[in-house]
Motif scaffolding. Structure first.
Motif, PDB file in Angstrom:
ATOM      1  N   PHE A  66       3.072  15.454  -7.976  1.00 38.41           N
ATOM      2  CA  PHE A  66       3.650  14.119  -8.106  1.00 38.41           C
ATOM      3  C   PHE A  66       3.699  13.413  -6.750  1.00 38.41           C
ATOM      4  O   PHE A  66       3.499  12.196  -6.655  1.00 38.41           O
ATOM      5  CB  PHE A  66       5.050  14.185  -8.708  1.00 38.41           C
ATOM      6  N   TYR A  67       3.971  14.184  -5.687  1.00 38.37           N
ATOM      7  CA  TYR A  67       3.996  13.585  -4.353  1.00 38.37           C
ATOM      8  C   TYR A  67       2.633  13.021  -3.972  1.00 38.37           C
ATOM      9  O   TYR A  67       2.532  12.070  -3.198  1.00 38.37           O
ATOM     10  CB  TYR A  67       4.420  14.628  -3.308  1.00 38.37           C
ATOM     11  N   LEU A  68       1.582  13.640  -4.525  1.00 35.96           N
ATOM     12  CA  LEU A  68       0.229  13.178  -4.240  1.00 35.96           C
ATOM     13  C   LEU A  68      -0.155  11.963  -5.086  1.00 35.96           C
ATOM     14  O   LEU A  68      -1.290  11.487  -5.015  1.00 35.96           O
ATOM     15  CB  LEU A  68      -0.771  14.321  -4.470  1.00 35.96           C
ATOM     16  N   GLY A  69       0.811  11.501  -5.910  1.00 36.13           N
ATOM     17  CA  GLY A  69       0.602  10.271  -6.672  1.00 36.13           C
ATOM     18  C   GLY A  69       0.098  10.454  -8.079  1.00 36.13           C
ATOM     19  O   GLY A  69      -0.216   9.484  -8.769  1.00 36.13           O
ATOM     20  N   ASN A  70       0.035  11.700  -8.547  1.00 34.84           N
ATOM     21  CA  ASN A  70      -0.451  11.955  -9.901  1.00 34.84           C
ATOM     22  C   ASN A  70       0.739  12.165 -10.831  1.00 34.84           C
ATOM     23  O   ASN A  70       1.237  13.264 -10.993  1.00 34.84           O
ATOM     24  CB  ASN A  70      -1.359  13.182  -9.910  1.00 34.84           C
ATOM     25  N   GLU A  71       1.223  11.085 -11.455  1.00 37.17           N
ATOM     26  CA  GLU A  71       2.368  11.148 -12.353  1.00 37.17           C
ATOM     27  C   GLU A  71       1.916  10.953 -13.802  1.00 37.17           C
ATOM     28  O   GLU A  71       2.474  10.153 -14.554  1.00 37.17           O
ATOM     29  CB  GLU A  71       3.403  10.095 -11.969  1.00 37.17           C
ATOM     30  N   SER A  72       0.932  11.697 -14.218  1.00 38.68           N
ATOM     31  CA  SER A  72       0.351  11.516 -15.546  1.00 38.68           C
ATOM     32  C   SER A  72       1.145  12.259 -16.614  1.00 38.68           C
ATOM     33  O   SER A  72       1.880  13.208 -16.336  1.00 38.68           O
ATOM     34  CB  SER A  72      -1.097  12.023 -15.550  1.00 38.68           C
ATOM     35  N   LEU A  73       0.955  11.832 -17.859  1.00 39.12           N
ATOM     36  CA  LEU A  73       1.581  12.510 -18.986  1.00 39.12           C
ATOM     37  C   LEU A  73       1.078  13.944 -19.102  1.00 39.12           C
ATOM     38  O   LEU A  73       1.833  14.845 -19.476  1.00 39.12           O
ATOM     39  CB  LEU A  73       1.289  11.755 -20.285  1.00 39.12           C
ATOM     40  N   ILE A 128      10.277  10.793  -9.838  1.00 35.84           N
ATOM     41  CA  ILE A 128      10.316  11.951 -10.712  1.00 35.84           C
ATOM     42  C   ILE A 128       9.986  13.235  -9.949  1.00 35.84           C
ATOM     43  O   ILE A 128      10.565  14.303 -10.209  1.00 35.84           O
ATOM     44  CB  ILE A 128       9.356  11.774 -11.917  1.00 35.84           C
ATOM     45  N   GLY A 129       9.105  13.154  -8.970  1.00 37.76           N
ATOM     46  CA  GLY A 129       8.770  14.335  -8.169  1.00 37.76           C
ATOM     47  C   GLY A 129       9.949  14.845  -7.364  1.00 37.76           C
ATOM     48  O   GLY A 129      10.136  16.060  -7.218  1.00 37.76           O
ATOM     49  N   ASP A 130      10.774  13.920  -6.848  1.00 37.54           N
ATOM     50  CA  ASP A 130      11.967  14.328  -6.093  1.00 37.54           C
ATOM     51  C   ASP A 130      12.994  14.985  -7.005  1.00 37.54           C
ATOM     52  O   ASP A 130      13.671  15.944  -6.614  1.00 37.54           O
ATOM     53  CB  ASP A 130      12.595  13.115  -5.402  1.00 37.54           C
ATOM     54  N   VAL A 131      13.115  14.473  -8.219  1.00 41.55           N
ATOM     55  CA  VAL A 131      14.109  15.003  -9.164  1.00 41.55           C
ATOM     56  C   VAL A 131      13.811  16.456  -9.520  1.00 41.55           C
ATOM     57  O   VAL A 131      14.731  17.251  -9.750  1.00 41.55           O
ATOM     58  CB  VAL A 131      14.144  14.130 -10.442  1.00 41.55           C
ATOM     59  N   LEU A 132      12.537  16.831  -9.531  1.00 48.31           N
ATOM     60  CA  LEU A 132      12.168  18.198  -9.897  1.00 48.31           C
ATOM     61  C   LEU A 132      12.768  19.241  -8.958  1.00 48.31           C
ATOM     62  O   LEU A 132      12.939  20.405  -9.342  1.00 48.31           O
ATOM     63  CB  LEU A 132      10.637  18.342  -9.909  1.00 48.31           C
ATOM     64  N   TRP A 133      13.104  18.836  -7.741  1.00 50.03           N
ATOM     65  CA  TRP A 133      13.686  19.784  -6.789  1.00 50.03           C
ATOM     66  C   TRP A 133      15.031  20.326  -7.268  1.00 50.03           C
ATOM     67  O   TRP A 133      15.451  21.420  -6.877  1.00 50.03           O
ATOM     68  CB  TRP A 133      13.837  19.128  -5.414  1.00 50.03           C
ATOM     69  N   LEU A 134      15.718  19.574  -8.102  1.00 46.89           N
ATOM     70  CA  LEU A 134      16.989  20.061  -8.643  1.00 46.89           C
ATOM     71  C   LEU A 134      16.781  21.357  -9.430  1.00 46.89           C
ATOM     72  O   LEU A 134      17.596  22.283  -9.356  1.00 46.89           O
ATOM     73  CB  LEU A 134      17.612  18.998  -9.552  1.00 46.89           C
ATOM     74  N   ASP A 135      15.690  21.419 -10.169  1.00 51.12           N
ATOM     75  CA  ASP A 135      15.400  22.612 -10.965  1.00 51.12           C
ATOM     76  C   ASP A 135      15.081  23.804 -10.077  1.00 51.12           C
ATOM     77  O   ASP A 135      15.462  24.941 -10.375  1.00 51.12           O
ATOM     78  CB  ASP A 135      14.224  22.322 -11.901  1.00 51.12           C
ATOM     79  N   ILE A 136      14.391  23.554  -8.987  1.00 53.24           N
ATOM     80  CA  ILE A 136      14.041  24.627  -8.056  1.00 53.24           C
ATOM     81  C   ILE A 136      15.296  25.199  -7.407  1.00 53.24           C
ATOM     82  O   ILE A 136      15.482  26.420  -7.321  1.00 53.24           O
ATOM     83  CB  ILE A 136      13.066  24.105  -6.978  1.00 53.24           C
ATOM     84  N   ILE A 137      16.193  24.319  -6.979  1.00 57.28           N
ATOM     85  CA  ILE A 137      17.447  24.759  -6.359  1.00 57.28           C
ATOM     86  C   ILE A 137      18.284  25.555  -7.361  1.00 57.28           C
ATOM     87  O   ILE A 137      18.862  26.596  -7.026  1.00 57.28           O
ATOM     88  CB  ILE A 137      18.237  23.541  -5.838  1.00 57.28           C
ATOM     89  N   GLY A 138      18.336  25.070  -8.608  1.00 57.16           N
ATOM     90  CA  GLY A 138      19.099  25.772  -9.641  1.00 57.16           C
ATOM     91  C   GLY A 138      18.565  27.163  -9.907  1.00 57.16           C
ATOM     92  O   GLY A 138      19.340  28.116 -10.093  1.00 57.16           O
ATOM     93  N   ALA A 139      17.247  27.321  -9.922  1.00 56.18           N
ATOM     94  CA  ALA A 139      16.640  28.633 -10.154  1.00 56.18           C
ATOM     95  C   ALA A 139      16.975  29.597  -9.022  1.00 56.18           C
ATOM     96  O   ALA A 139      17.254  30.778  -9.262  1.00 56.18           O
ATOM     97  CB  ALA A 139      15.133  28.486 -10.302  1.00 56.18           C
ATOM     98  N   ILE A 140      16.972  29.098  -7.796  1.00 50.00           N
ATOM     99  CA  ILE A 140      17.318  29.940  -6.641  1.00 50.00           C
ATOM    100  C   ILE A 140      18.749  30.441  -6.762  1.00 50.00           C
ATOM    101  O   ILE A 140      19.055  31.606  -6.482  1.00 50.00           O
ATOM    102  CB  ILE A 140      17.108  29.157  -5.323  1.00 50.00           C
ATOM    103  N   ILE A 141      19.669  29.561  -7.180  1.00 49.07           N
ATOM    104  CA  ILE A 141      21.067  29.945  -7.341  1.00 49.07           C
ATOM    105  C   ILE A 141      21.216  31.005  -8.433  1.00 49.07           C
ATOM    106  O   ILE A 141      21.937  31.997  -8.273  1.00 49.07           O
ATOM    107  CB  ILE A 141      21.932  28.705  -7.668  1.00 49.07           C
ATOM    108  N   ALA A 142      20.521  30.805  -9.565  1.00 55.26           N
ATOM    109  CA  ALA A 142      20.608  31.760 -10.675  1.00 55.26           C
ATOM    110  C   ALA A 142      20.089  33.132 -10.259  1.00 55.26           C
ATOM    111  O   ALA A 142      20.692  34.167 -10.580  1.00 55.26           O
ATOM    112  CB  ALA A 142      19.820  31.238 -11.871  1.00 55.26           C
ATOM    113  N   ILE A 143      18.974  33.159  -9.532  1.00 49.91           N
ATOM    114  CA  ILE A 143      18.407  34.423  -9.065  1.00 49.91           C
ATOM    115  C   ILE A 143      19.369  35.111  -8.111  1.00 49.91           C
ATOM    116  O   ILE A 143      19.599  36.329  -8.195  1.00 49.91           O
ATOM    117  CB  ILE A 143      17.049  34.173  -8.381  1.00 49.91           C
ATOM    118  N   SER A 144      19.963  34.345  -7.213  1.00 46.06           N
ATOM    119  CA  SER A 144      20.895  34.916  -6.233  1.00 46.06           C
ATOM    120  C   SER A 144      22.092  35.566  -6.912  1.00 46.06           C
ATOM    121  O   SER A 144      22.547  36.643  -6.511  1.00 46.06           O
ATOM    122  CB  SER A 144      21.369  33.825  -5.268  1.00 46.06           C
ATOM    123  N   SER A 145      22.614  34.933  -7.958  1.00 54.63           N
ATOM    124  CA  SER A 145      23.783  35.498  -8.646  1.00 54.63           C
ATOM    125  C   SER A 145      23.439  36.814  -9.331  1.00 54.63           C
ATOM    126  O   SER A 145      24.255  37.742  -9.368  1.00 54.63           O
ATOM    127  CB  SER A 145      24.327  34.499  -9.666  1.00 54.63           C
TER     128      SER A 145
END
Length: 407
Positions: free
Chosen positions: A94-101, A166-183
């Motif tokens: 998405f950062y590279l500009g490809n926000e396709s369906l 939308i590409g920036d918003v996806l980082w929330l999911d990455i952070i959440g996964a890291i937290i879940a793995i850590s727990s």
């Protein structure tokens, strides 16, 4: 000592899962808003739902075989890590500009693969951690955690998609996964004793899938429970997909109204989970399952029936639906955890997710056509009343009503 031990383990898991679920809910809702506002198409929303469900349905039974063979804690960790990696790749795209369906569909499909392993492994691990007489209460608390995340998630997702790409918003999911793995790294999840463990040959995998299938079909009560659940989900899934369009097109709402509906649904689920987690109802679980079908169906049918100027009534009906869905999910899950031996639960849960999803995908394929042909409102009324009938027929099915009775 054991009481404090299992409670401590669940507390650590719940904290990690809660933060992960909030971030996932935020990303999911942000994607829904993005698709709804960008396309306004019921078909696009239906195809995105299919992308999110089909991989899980196809590989689910195979995943269940390995969940019962592997360390369930490691399965959850690797599943979360896989989802985080795939999301990272998509964010870079998405950062590279490809926000396709197409990329959105691919993202949802890859997340589904991770869920095919994570969700059944989590459900199958619960009976190994807590006493049987606490399973309904734990299921209720799990529903509360999922519900609170469904309140905070949409609010966070609506804010995020309004402020970021939308590409920036996806980082929330990455952070959440890291937290879940850590727990998960801080807890021990025992595995059940495995009978007749053999090499995972192709033939043996199919044999194990058959074992999971037989666990369901050899008991008339469970077979009927699954059958009615499949029918109800077949009706619910298209409605869940076009829910945002009912808010946008019929009630004339926007981002704020969509967020309100999602949040209120979550509030209803919190209440439902709280009822089970705090009061631990003595009503037979199968009665809870049947009754919640009826209540949820009525709420959905009325949502399609009321006029466009009754948005606040729609909000109330959504809350009632959330309560019903929460109690149903907790009661249904507990029935399986009590009726199926722990060493086969992974296969049974995976089998269930596949059995219930595949017919729903067929329904989703026609969602756009149906909504465009007869209208979103009439679709809600017809499918809502169909769910009511499922609940009514369930009460008149003797084998189903005998589930949970002491022999």
């Amino acid at each position: 000592m054991l009481q404090y031990s299992w409670k401590r383990t669940f507390s650590i898991i719940w904290i990690g899962q809660f933060l992960s679920l909030v971030s996932t809910s935020a990303v999911n809702f942000a994607i829904i808003i993005w698709l709804s506002l960008e396309t306004g198409s019921a078909e696009v929303l239906a195809y995105s739902a299919i992308a999110a469900l089909l991989p899980q349905a196809v590989i689910g039974p195979f995943a269940g075989v390995y969940i019962d063979r592997w360390d369930r804690k490691k399965v959850m960790i690797f599943a979360d890590a896989f989802v985080a990696f795939c999301t990272l790749v998509m964010a870079i795209s998405f950062y590279l500009g490809n926000e396709s369906l197409l990329l959105i569909y691919v993202l949802l499909s890859l997340r589904s693969v991770g869920s095919a392993f994570h969700m059944p492994a989590m459900q199958a691990a619960i009976p190994m951690l807590a006493p049987e007489n606490q399973l309904l209460r734990i299921a209720g608390i799990n529903q509360m955690i999922q519900s609170v995340s469904s309140i905070a998630g949409p609010a966070l997702g609506a804010l995020a998609i309004g402020l970021f790409r939308i590409g920036d918003v996806l980082w929330l999911d990455i952070i959440g996964a890291i937290i879940a793995i850590s727990s998960l790294l801080f807890v021990h999840i025992p595995d059940p004793k495995k009978d007749n463990v053999q090499k995972s040959s192709f033939h043996q995998v199919w044999t194990d899938i058959g074992i999971g299938w037989n666990e369901i079909m050899s008991r008339k009560g469970l077979a009927w429970l699954f059958t009615y659940s499949v029918i109800a989900t077949f009706c619910i899934m298209p409605l869940a997909v076009i829910f945002p369009l009912l808010t946008l097109n019929h009630f004339g709402g926007g981002k704020w109204e969509m967020s309100v509906i999602e949040i209120v649904w979550g509030v209803g689920m919190v209440i439902g989970g709280g009822i089970l987690g705090i009061f631990k109802p003595s009503v037979p679980k199968v009665i809870l399952v049947n009754s919640m079908h009826i209540i949820l169906g009525i709420a959905l049918a009325l949502s399609g029936y009321i006029s466009a100027n009754m948005f606040y009534l729609f909000v109330g009906l959504t809350a009632v639906g959330g309560v019903a869905a929460s109690i149903y999910n907790a009661a249904f899950t507990t029935i399986l955890q009590e009726e199926i031996s722990a060493d086969k639960l992974g296969r049974v849960f995976s089998m269930y997710f596949s059995i219930v999803v595949i017919p729903s995908i067929v329904g989703l394929l026609f969602t756009g056509f149906i909504a465009d042909s007869i209208g979103i409102n009439l679709t809600f009324m017809i499918l809502g009343l169909s769910i009511v009938l499922v609940g009514l027929f369930s009460f008149f099915t003797p084998a189903l009503m005998k589930i949970g009775q002491k022999k």
